[in-house]
Design an enzyme around this catalytic site. Structure first.
Site, PDB file in Angstrom:
ATOM      1  N   GLY A   1      -6.360  -8.954  -4.404  1.00 39.97           N
ATOM      2  CA  GLY A   1      -7.325  -9.215  -3.528  1.00 39.97           C
ATOM      3  C   GLY A   1      -7.366  -8.327  -2.304  1.00 39.97           C
ATOM      4  O   GLY A   1      -8.439  -7.971  -2.753  1.00 39.97           O
ATOM      5  N   VAL A   2      -7.207  -7.897  -1.339  1.00 40.22           N
ATOM      6  CA  VAL A   2      -7.929  -6.447  -0.334  1.00 40.22           C
ATOM      7  C   VAL A   2      -9.042  -6.146  -1.311  1.00 40.22           C
ATOM      8  O   VAL A   2      -9.572  -4.741  -1.496  1.00 40.22           O
ATOM      9  CB  VAL A   2      -7.352  -6.653   1.034  1.00 40.22           C
ATOM     10  N   TYR A   3      -7.499  -5.621  -2.773  1.00 41.12           N
ATOM     11  CA  TYR A   3      -8.160  -4.397  -3.085  1.00 41.12           C
ATOM     12  C   TYR A   3      -8.809  -4.783  -4.322  1.00 41.12           C
ATOM     13  O   TYR A   3      -9.553  -4.034  -4.971  1.00 41.12           O
ATOM     14  CB  TYR A   3      -6.631  -4.215  -4.006  1.00 41.12           C
TER      15      TYR A   3
ATOM     16  N   ASN B   1       0.759  -1.410   0.265  1.00 39.52           N
ATOM     17  CA  ASN B   1      -0.056  -0.032  -0.076  1.00 39.52           C
ATOM     18  C   ASN B   1       1.150   1.171   0.134  1.00 39.52           C
ATOM     19  O   ASN B   1       1.945   1.190  -0.222  1.00 39.52           O
ATOM     20  CB  ASN B   1      -0.801   0.081   1.481  1.00 39.52           C
TER      21      ASN B   1
ATOM     22  N   SER C   1      -3.007  -6.510  -6.695  1.00 41.61           N
ATOM     23  CA  SER C   1      -5.092  -5.947  -6.240  1.00 41.61           C
ATOM     24  C   SER C   1      -5.065  -6.979  -6.347  1.00 41.61           C
ATOM     25  O   SER C   1      -6.685  -6.323  -6.542  1.00 41.61           O
ATOM     26  CB  SER C   1      -4.802  -4.665  -7.990  1.00 41.61           C
TER      27      SER C   1
ATOM     28  N   GLY D   1      -2.196  -9.691   4.107  1.00 46.08           N
ATOM     29  CA  GLY D   1      -1.810 -10.963   1.778  1.00 46.08           C
ATOM     30  C   GLY D   1      -0.442 -11.226   2.305  1.00 46.08           C
ATOM     31  O   GLY D   1       0.492 -10.944   3.474  1.00 46.08           O
ATOM     32  N   VAL D   2      -0.223 -10.615   1.203  1.00 41.16           N
ATOM     33  CA  VAL D   2       1.188 -10.425   0.848  1.00 41.16           C
ATOM     34  C   VAL D   2       1.928  -9.600   1.369  1.00 41.16           C
ATOM     35  O   VAL D   2       3.137 -10.473   1.692  1.00 41.16           O
ATOM     36  CB  VAL D   2       1.529 -10.599  -1.260  1.00 41.16           C
ATOM     37  N   ASP D   3       2.306  -8.766   1.606  1.00 36.88           N
ATOM     38  CA  ASP D   3       2.404  -7.487   1.789  1.00 36.88           C
ATOM     39  C   ASP D   3       2.915  -8.006   3.491  1.00 36.88           C
ATOM     40  O   ASP D   3       4.591  -7.953   3.277  1.00 36.88           O
ATOM     41  CB  ASP D   3       1.483  -6.452   2.150  1.00 36.88           C
TER      42      ASP D   3
HETATM   43  N1  APR Z   1       2.996 -15.045  -1.714  1.00 38.07           N
HETATM   44  C1  APR Z   1       1.918 -15.794  -3.175  1.00 38.07           C
HETATM   45  N2  APR Z   1       1.132 -14.462  -3.218  1.00 38.07           N
HETATM   46  C2  APR Z   1       0.386 -13.939  -2.358  1.00 38.07           C
HETATM   47  C3  APR Z   1       0.604 -14.443  -0.842  1.00 38.07           C
HETATM   48  C4  APR Z   1       2.095 -14.963  -0.839  1.00 38.07           C
HETATM   49  N3  APR Z   1       2.052 -15.816   0.034  1.00 38.07           N
HETATM   50  N4  APR Z   1      -0.523 -13.878   0.022  1.00 38.07           N
HETATM   51  C5  APR Z   1      -1.159 -13.875  -0.371  1.00 38.07           C
HETATM   52  N5  APR Z   1      -1.163 -13.985  -2.284  1.00 38.07           N
HETATM   53  C6  APR Z   1      -1.380 -13.185  -3.429  1.00 38.07           C
HETATM   54  C7  APR Z   1      -3.166 -13.168  -3.132  1.00 38.07           C
HETATM   55  O1  APR Z   1      -3.742 -14.648  -3.425  1.00 38.07           O
HETATM   56  C8  APR Z   1      -4.185 -11.818  -3.872  1.00 38.07           C
HETATM   57  O2  APR Z   1      -3.790 -13.048  -5.281  1.00 38.07           O
HETATM   58  O3  APR Z   1      -1.602 -12.142  -3.529  1.00 38.07           O
HETATM   59  C9  APR Z   1      -2.078 -11.571  -4.420  1.00 38.07           C
HETATM   60  C10 APR Z   1      -1.819 -10.353  -4.139  1.00 38.07           C
HETATM   61  O4  APR Z   1      -3.457 -10.078  -2.697  1.00 38.07           O
HETATM   62  P1  APR Z   1      -3.270  -8.725  -1.733  1.00 38.07           P
HETATM   63  O5  APR Z   1      -2.108  -9.635  -0.415  1.00 38.07           O
HETATM   64  O6  APR Z   1      -4.702  -8.611  -0.579  1.00 38.07           O
HETATM   65  O7  APR Z   1      -2.757  -7.757  -1.945  1.00 38.07           O
HETATM   66  P2  APR Z   1      -3.890  -6.573  -2.924  1.00 38.07           P
HETATM   67  O8  APR Z   1      -5.129  -6.633  -3.122  1.00 38.07           O
HETATM   68  O9  APR Z   1      -2.621  -5.974  -4.073  1.00 38.07           O
HETATM   69  O10 APR Z   1      -3.881  -4.825  -1.188  1.00 38.07           O
HETATM   70  C11 APR Z   1      -2.989  -4.537  -1.393  1.00 38.07           C
HETATM   71  O11 APR Z   1      -3.466  -5.285   1.038  1.00 38.07           O
HETATM   72  O12 APR Z   1      -1.656  -6.472   2.357  1.00 38.07           O
HETATM   73  C12 APR Z   1      -2.742  -5.366   2.061  1.00 38.07           C
HETATM   74  O13 APR Z   1      -0.517  -4.058   2.760  1.00 38.07           O
HETATM   75  C13 APR Z   1      -1.463  -4.484   1.077  1.00 38.07           C
HETATM   76  O14 APR Z   1      -3.081  -2.476   1.997  1.00 38.07           O
HETATM   77  C14 APR Z   1      -2.508  -3.394   0.927  1.00 38.07           C
HETATM   78  C15 APR Z   1      -3.159  -4.046   0.361  1.00 38.07           C
END
Ligand code: APR
Length: 183
Positions: free
Chosen positions: A128-130, A33, A126, A41-43
């Site tokens: 997942g959460v986004y 973010n 983007s 999530g992945v972050d």
């Molecule tokens: N390895 C690979 N991919 C992953 C992992 C992992 N360990 N964990 C989650 N993912 C995938 C999710 O399944 C999704 O397909 O990463 C993709 C992105 O999802 P999110 O992590 O939710 O990221 P995003 O949708 O871009 O939202 C970003 O979420 O975690 C917070 O700090 C982050 O505020 C930011 C927002």
């Protein structure tokens, strides 16, 4: 587990299902973010695996606007670097979300070339959460990456690291069709 590998131009592109924190590549691309101070999530997984030094470096970066990306070291990760890309939040598609997502992939490749990196693994930014629709995001990810690779000749291995079979199937379908009439 590899779903598909294709050689396009001077690079090998691969779709896998894996935890991106386990990949020993030159850089993994985080879905961050704009604060760059971690999240879920992945972050969250990347920060957990990299250790506290990653957050300490991120604190020095002053955040990152949507569509842009910044690079740090990988610390305790097997990857040498983390490229923190800030994807768009999906608001229905009329607020430039697709362009912002394209920009994330372009910027990650620009940073890879500038830092003389050869291998790169993308998370599905983007989607997942986004809440960016996964099918549209997969097409943007693959097409933008392939179109940006000629300007990043040092990048010879790109992995789309998916976290589910569904996500991998979407990326595999786009990669397999790229360049064919029905792409
Ligand atoms: N390895 C690979 N991919 C992953 C992992 C992992 N360990 N964990 C989650 N993912 C995938 C999710 O399944 C999704 O397909 O990463 C993709 C992105 O999802 P999110 O992590 O939710 O990221 P995003 O949708 O871009 O939202 C970003 O979420 O975690 C917070 O700090 C982050 O505020 C930011 C927002």
């Amino acid at each position: 587990m590899t779903q598909l590998t294709r050689r396009i131009g001077g690079a090998e592109l691969e779709v896998i299902v894996a935890d991106i924190t386990t990949l020993g590549v030159d850089a993994i691309v985080n879905a961050a973010n704009s604060s760059l101070l971690g999240g879920g999530g992945v972050d969250g997984a990347i920060h957990d695996a990299a250790g506290p030094e990653l957050l300490a470096e991120c604190r020095t970066l002053g955040g990152c606007p949507t569509g842009d990306a910044k690079i740090t070291k990988g610390y305790r990760l097997p990857a040498r670097h983390v490229i923190h890309a800030v994807g768009p939040v999906w608001h229905g598609g009329s607020r430039g979300e697709a362009d912002s997502l394209r920009s994330c992939y372009r910027r990650a490749l620009e940073l890879s070339q500038a830092n003389r990196l050869n291998s790169l693994a993308f998370s599905a930014i983007s989607t997942g959460v986004y809440r960016f629709p996964a099918d549209q995001a997969a097409k943007i990810a693959v097409h933008t990456t392939i179109e940006a690779l000629p300007a990043a000749p040092l990048v010879t291995h790109v992995i789309f690291c998916c976290f589910s079979e569904t996500s991998a199937a979407l990326h595999t379908d786009v990669l397999a069709r790229y360049g064919s009439p029905c792409a």
